[in-house]
Design an enzyme around this catalytic site. Structure first.
Site, PDB file in Angstrom:
ATOM      1  N   LYS A  88       1.097  -1.007  -0.109  1.00 28.68           N
ATOM      2  CA  LYS A  88      -0.096   0.006   0.072  1.00 28.68           C
ATOM      3  C   LYS A  88       0.860   1.396  -0.088  1.00 28.68           C
ATOM      4  O   LYS A  88       1.839   1.050   0.540  1.00 28.68           O
ATOM      5  CB  LYS A  88      -0.903  -0.017   1.087  1.00 28.68           C
ATOM      6  N   ASP A 138      -7.046   4.397  -4.350  1.00 33.96           N
ATOM      7  CA  ASP A 138      -7.764   4.234  -3.086  1.00 33.96           C
ATOM      8  C   ASP A 138      -8.023   5.579  -2.742  1.00 33.96           C
ATOM      9  O   ASP A 138      -8.622   6.474  -3.980  1.00 33.96           O
ATOM     10  CB  ASP A 138      -6.656   3.931  -1.719  1.00 33.96           C
ATOM     11  N   SER A 152      -8.565  -5.825 -10.272  1.00 32.55           N
ATOM     12  CA  SER A 152      -7.359  -5.457 -10.484  1.00 32.55           C
ATOM     13  C   SER A 152      -6.395  -6.503 -11.026  1.00 32.55           C
ATOM     14  O   SER A 152      -5.692  -6.362 -12.026  1.00 32.55           O
ATOM     15  CB  SER A 152      -6.611  -4.775  -9.481  1.00 32.55           C
TER      16      SER A 152
END
Ligand code: GLU
Length: 449
Positions: A130, A170, A381
């Site tokens: 992330k 995000d 994804s």
């Protein structure tokens, strides 16, 4: 679980706190997973011997960098960029980028940690990572966002690659930002490496259904939870917090499946529309005009806007927290249960506090944790990566069917795993255990990594 085992897990948790001071959200995410793992260590002593939990809690690599950029008036700004490459035992690091002023290392680490287990649950070959920045895109011009994205990628590109690390969006990172990021990656590397980012636009490597996938997938998960209880979404009254990408496509799929969405929100307030939320207006306000949800009520006279209102106090049968972490606390959970809520599906990452989760589990309502319920985004994804690798593009219907199958399977796996480990009906335990076992098995097989 034996007292020794309990002590062992508690000691690991204390070490995580000591090694990562001040990172509250990361501690919270780790604690929730560790609380599920006692019975797993009983069944798989090799995970203990090989210190898999200790290793899984330590990211493989953490990158922090300066992001200098200039606004439209020529003023210089300095933001901080992050990429935490958490675990690559089952595939390249995969996970979104978040641009929001609240971002700091603890937020990125909690998201990266969650992503490891979520990605493993999808059954696709993707590890967890992330990233993001404390940059606030709100109120910034397209040019400013582009300059920021170009500066961000100028550092990040050296850490990425379709076989290494594949970011996506995000909060604060959507199609526009992915475009600027991909353009700069392409320019710096002189490679048209489609599989290095997902969430790309249709026509330059993107996949149909990726935009809708997190919201659609969360609704499929709730549909499956209700099905397991011999119920369905048809005619159910629903509230969906947020009004960003996840919320919008959650509302869309709920409406398609015959449910009635009566409220949504943003960080400033709540809109209630008993007749049913007008989704085309929400899309216009949020996707096109980039405005506040308060404007909804000025355009629909029979809708009400509650500035600073609490969406969880609105009676509903299904609640879908789709905004951000810790947006639903213990008191909110009590209010929902008292008002007749029978199912909660987390579209956001860790939106329910530990107290809230406890309330839902004790009330035995259907509670789908984000790790399982919102895995449709990253799963799609991975479908985008498949299409990129085979230089192909699939139809909407075909891709959506795949998403539905993946969510249905995640539901079945988490349900069965909870059963197997003596936590019947507890999808939190089911998701944590099923995701952990997949990653742990790979880590054992790959040697001391
Ligand atoms: N940010 C999304 C998530 O939380 C998607 C990540 C991705 O597609 O890589 O799962």
């Amino acid at each position: 679980m034996s007292a020794v085992l309990c002590e062992r897990i508690e000691a690991i948790y204390q070490q995580v706190i000591a090694r990562n001071p001040g990172e509250d959200e990361f501690h919270q995410a780790v604690k929730e997973v560790l609380e599920s793992l006692g019975p797993v260590l009983v069944k798989y002593p090799e995970f203990s011997e090989q210190k898999i939990i200790e290793r899984i809690c330590e990211p493989e690599r953490q990158i922090i960098f300066r992001v200098p950029w200039q606004d439209d008036r020529g003023e210089v700004h300095i933001n901080r960029g992050f990429r935490v490459q958490f675990n690559s035992a089952i595939g390249p690091y995969k996970g979104g980028l978040r641009f929001h002023p609240s971002v700091y290392l603890g937020i990125i680490k909690f998201l990266g940690f969650e992503q490891v287990f979520k990605n493993a649950l999808t059954g696709m070959p993707i590890g967890g990572g992330k990233g993001g920045s404390d940059f606030d895109p709100k109120g910034r011009s397209d040019d400013e966002v582009m300059r920021f994205c170009q500066s961000f990628m100028t550092e990040l590109y050296r850490h990425l690659g379709e076989y290494c690390d594949v970011p996506a969006g995000d909060i604060g990172v959507g199609g526009r930002e992915i475009g600027y990021l991909f353009g700069q990656y392409k320019r710096l590397t002189n490679r048209y490496e489609s599989g290095v980012l997902t969430g790309k636009g249709i026509g330059w490597g993107g996949s149909l259904v990726r935009k809708e996938a997190t919201g659609y997938g969360a609704v499929y998960f709730v549909r499956e939870m209700l099905k397991a209880r011999k119920s369905g979404l048809e005619g159910k009254s629903c509230v969906v917090s947020g009004s960003g990408n996840v919320a919008i496509y959650t509302i869309e799929k709920l409406q398609q499946l015959g449910a009635k969405v009566i409220a949504c929100s943003d960080s400033h307030g709540v809109v209630i529309h008993e007749r049913g939320i007008d989704l085309s207006l929400v899309k216009q306000l949020k996707e096109v005009e980039r405005r506040r949800i308060a404007d909804y009520a000025t355009r629909h006279k029979d809708a009400r806007y509650l500035a600073g209102g609490n969406i969880w106090e609105i009676p509903c049968q299904v609640a879908m927290p789709s905004a951000t972490q810790n947006e639903l606390n213990g008191r909110d959970a009590v209010a929902l249960v008292k008002n007749g809520c029978i199912a909660v599906g987390e579209g956001a990452n860790m939106p329910t506090t530990p107290e809230g989760v406890r309330v839902f589990l004790e009330a035995k309502i259907a509670f789908g944790p984000g790790k399982a319920a919102n895995a449709g985004g990253v799963a799609t994804s991975a479908l985008e990566m498949q299409q990129n690798a085979s230089r192909d593009s699939w139809t909407f219907a075909y891709t959506e069917k795949k998403l539905d199958e993946i969510m249905t399977r995640i539901h079945a796996d988490t349900y069965a795993t909870a059963e197997e480990f003596g936590a019947s009906g507890n999808y939190v335990a089911g998701a944590n255990i099923a995701g952990f076992i997949n990653v742990a098995n790979a880590m054992v097989a790959l040697g001391l990594i």
